[in-house]
Write an enzyme that holds these catalytic residues in place. Structure first.
Site, short mmCIF file in Angstrom:
data_model
loop_
_atom_site.label_atom_id
_atom_site.label_comp_id
_atom_site.label_asym_id
_atom_site.label_seq_id
_atom_site.Cartn_x
_atom_site.Cartn_y
_atom_site.Cartn_z
N ARG A 255 0.81 -1.22 0.00
CA ARG A 255 0.00 0.00 0.00
C ARG A 255 0.84 1.27 0.00
O ARG A 255 0.55 2.24 -0.70
CB ARG A 255 -0.90 -0.02 1.25
CG ARG A 255 -1.64 1.28 1.55
CD ARG A 255 -2.41 1.11 2.87
NE ARG A 255 -2.90 2.38 3.41
CZ ARG A 255 -4.09 2.89 3.16
NH1 ARG A 255 -4.93 2.26 2.36
NH2 ARG A 255 -4.47 4.03 3.72
N HIS A 325 -9.13 6.38 -5.70
CA HIS A 325 -8.75 5.26 -4.83
C HIS A 325 -9.69 4.08 -5.05
O HIS A 325 -10.59 4.14 -5.87
CB HIS A 325 -8.82 5.70 -3.36
CG HIS A 325 -7.85 6.76 -2.98
ND1 HIS A 325 -6.66 6.49 -2.35
CD2 HIS A 325 -7.88 8.11 -3.15
CE1 HIS A 325 -5.99 7.62 -2.14
NE2 HIS A 325 -6.72 8.62 -2.63
N GLU A 399 -13.66 6.42 -4.20
CA GLU A 399 -13.34 5.02 -3.87
C GLU A 399 -14.10 4.20 -4.90
O GLU A 399 -15.32 4.06 -4.82
CB GLU A 399 -13.79 4.68 -2.44
CG GLU A 399 -13.04 5.40 -1.34
CD GLU A 399 -11.65 4.83 -1.08
OE1 GLU A 399 -11.34 3.74 -1.62
OE2 GLU A 399 -10.88 5.46 -0.34
#
Length: 447
Positions: A255, A325, A399
């Site tokens: 990540r 994201h 997202e």
């Protein structure tokens, strides 16, 4: 900008050599990542009360887990769902402990290795296409993406300018594409970054999709034509270049960045906790081994520092900041670090509503939207809070798909629908910048 453009162009020769010399086949088939994820599983745990929360936290002391959603144990609370990746040697223990504590759970992914191989297919049997036939419906390595950026810059000079913002921790160039019709007047600008978190591969895929659609539909699609005529878009397909490359070659679920810590063996900083706004407060970790590590100081990561410097330099004309994201199917805006409404809440809320409505119109996929702190969770040092605090009035974090069935392993077959619907949302946000928001009536009216 001319100087930056020259620097990027000057680096092209070196990068081309690197690409040619390092044209090593990607890990394929059962040997992808040396089969390291065989037997690993992803669980979805549902917590209904505080007793279950405490029980799960005790289990976490015994069994190490990789948090997918939320991204930290500190964010676990009652009435929450928790997605965790568990190593094969610990799966049976976790099954047993959850049953013992009577905590509800289900298995999202039964064998992570098989899911990884399904996501990307067998790359050895698939020929890599030339830039003129670039395949936007597969995931691409960092080298391929950067090579593609040079080709976009070379082939469409009337609409594309390539910039270099600096270098990453490991010395890789930080490239950005500027899209827009050239003008002697300074235009309003929109920043879009992807790949802040290395394992979220759908992000870089979207940034490339946006560029492809912008260039191919200019002069054919009235909305895109108007946007490129009146706005400049700065697109950064891979923000976290070191981490993204590492997620391809070594650890698919990496990540953070790849900076070294001199006191610990753990590497990397969460590039979305490293910004100078309520740095290392709630929702960020001060421990270098954690996935949400905030770093030794704000802007410690050269990637964050370079982008922050660029945005500060251009903040007078930068009207929107968008960070891509995955995963959760949400559209978030400030604040992330506190439960409070931003001063221009009505305008931003209206823009978010328009965006998710446009997104829904493509395939009927629903996105939740709202302030990040209440819609997702509290986090400090985030890029959207920083952008907003530094005068960019519209700051959003998407997202993307999905809600957990595939998680970070969204199949290549879903790249096209995901990018198509997200493009509609981004176009809606950008179109709103060409209108004046009336805060009294919470509506847009043309200037």
């Amino acid at each position: 900008m001319d100087l930056e453009h020259k620097r990027a162009f000057g680096a092209s020769v070196l990068l081309t050599c690197v690409i040619i010399c390092s044209n090593v086949p990607h890990p394929v088939g059962a040997y992808q990542y040396n089969n390291r994820y065989a037997g690993d599983q992803v669980f979805r745990i549902t917590l209904t009360n505080d007793t279950e929360v405490q029980a799960l936290k005790k289990i976490l002391e015994l069994i190490k887990m990789d948090f997918w959603q939320p991204n930290s144990a500190s964010l676990i609370h009652r009435n929450a769902t928790v997605d965790v990746h568990v190593k094969r040697n610990d799966t049976q223990r976790l099954h047993a402990r959850l049953k013992l504590e009577k905590i509800k759970y289900r298995m999202l992914i039964a064998d992570l290795q098989k899911e990884i191989e399904k996501q990307t297919g067998y790359r050895s049997s698939r020929k890599r296409r030339s830039e003129s036939q670039y395949d936007y419906e597969v995931y691409h390595s960092l080298e391929e993406i950067q090579n593609w950026m040079f080709e976009m810059n070379r082939s469409r000079p009337e609409l594309v300018t390539m910039l270099s913002l600096g270098k990453s921790y490991e010395g890789r160039p930080l490239f950005v594409l500027q899209l827009g019709k050239r003008s002697c007047l300074q235009k309003k600008s929109v920043w879009i970054d992807c790949g802040v978190h290395a394992r979220e591969w759908i992000g870089p895929a979207f940034c490339q999709w946006f560029v492809k659609e912008a260039l191919s539909t200019y002069k054919y699609d009235s909305v895109m034509t108007r946007l490129l005529n009146h706005l400049d878009f700065f697109i950064m397909p891979v923000f976290n270049v070191d981490g993204y490359r590492f997620s391809w070659n070594t650890d698919r679920f990496w990540r953070k960045t790849r900076s070294k810590n001199h006191k610990f063996h753990c590497r990397g900083v969460d590039a979305n906790r490293n910004w100078k706004v309520k740095w290392c407060d709630e929702g960020a970790s001060s421990h270098p081994c954690d996935d949400t590590y905030c770093g030794p100081f704000p802007e410690s990561e050269p990637e964050v520092k370079a982008v922050a410097k660029f945005l500060r330099k251009h903040k007078r004309h930068m009207k929107a900041y968008i960070s891509i994201h995955a995963y959760a199917q949400m559209l978030l805006y400030p604040y992330s670090y506190k439960y409070a409404a931003i001063p221009n809440f009505n305008c931003v809320e209206s823009a978010a509503q328009n965006a998710v409505t446009a997104l829904y119109s493509a395939y009927g996929v629903r996105y939740r939207y709202g302030p990040a702190a209440t819609t997702l969770y509290v986090s400090s040092g985030s890029s959207i809070d920083w952008a907003y605090k530094n005068g960019i009035p519209y700051a959003f974090a998407f997202e993307l798909r999905d809600t957990g069935h595939f998680g970070f392993l969204l199949p290549e077959s879903l790249i096209k629908p995901t990018c198509t619907e997200t493009l509609k949302a981004v176009k809606a946000i950008a179109s709103g910048l060409l209108k004046k928001c009336n805060t009294d009536r919470n509506k847009f009216s043309y200037i």
